[in-house]
Motif scaffolding. Structure first.
Motif, mmCIF file in Angstrom:
data_model
loop_
_atom_site.group_PDB
_atom_site.id
_atom_site.type_symbol
_atom_site.label_atom_id
_atom_site.label_comp_id
_atom_site.label_asym_id
_atom_site.label_seq_id
_atom_site.Cartn_x
_atom_site.Cartn_y
_atom_site.Cartn_z
ATOM 1 N N ASN A 95 19.355 102.791 -3.830
ATOM 2 C CA ASN A 95 18.196 102.234 -4.515
ATOM 3 C C ASN A 95 17.248 103.332 -4.988
ATOM 4 N N ARG A 97 19.712 104.422 -9.824
ATOM 5 C CA ARG A 97 19.421 103.244 -10.652
ATOM 6 C C ARG A 97 19.529 103.588 -12.140
ATOM 7 N N GLU A 114 21.569 96.284 -10.948
ATOM 8 C CA GLU A 114 20.816 95.586 -9.906
ATOM 9 C C GLU A 114 21.758 94.853 -8.951
ATOM 10 N N ILE A 160 23.378 97.485 -6.671
ATOM 11 C CA ILE A 160 22.437 98.001 -5.676
ATOM 12 C C ILE A 160 22.199 96.958 -4.589
#
Length: 118
Positions: free
Chosen positions: A41, A46, A59, A62
């Motif tokens: 994260n 990202r 997303e 993660i």
């Protein structure tokens, strides 16, 4: 899942494929095939995932694989040809060499060579 746990099981790759879809999975294997991808994260992780698989898929990855080291399969020569064609198409659409290099985890020089060879 435990942090830094290597995930090289076909079931894990299938889970990732089901989660993000074929195109995004292929892009990940294009960039990281045969190596470990540490999913975290962090801002750096990202941003990199956003470029390769898109924000929504980043997303999802993660959320499901934070702290895990995924071992992705290598691509066949056919997949490499598909990647080269995608790079050429991105260039034709006006994407900069720098952005293409970031998207496919290549250097600007490698991107120029691929485009010039087409």
């Amino acid at each position: 899942m435990q942090a830094d746990m290597p995930v090289n099981d076909n079931n894990e790759n299938q889970e990732l494929l089901n989660l993000i879809g074929d195109d995004a999975f292929t892009r990940l294997c294009t960039v990281f095939g045969g190596t470990r991808l540490h999913v975290s994260n962090s801002d750096r992780s990202r941003k990199r995932l956003n470029i390769i698989v898109g924000e929504e898929n980043a997303e999802k990855m993660i959320f499901h694989f934070d702290g895990v080291a995924l071992t992705l399969p290598m691509l066949s020569s056919l997949e490499i040809k598909k990647r080269r064609q995608a790079i050429i198409e991105d260039a034709k659409k006006g994407m900069s060499h720098r952005d293409i290099a970031m998207k496919y985890d290549l250097t600007d020089r490698q991107v120029r060579r691929i485009i010039n060879e087409s």
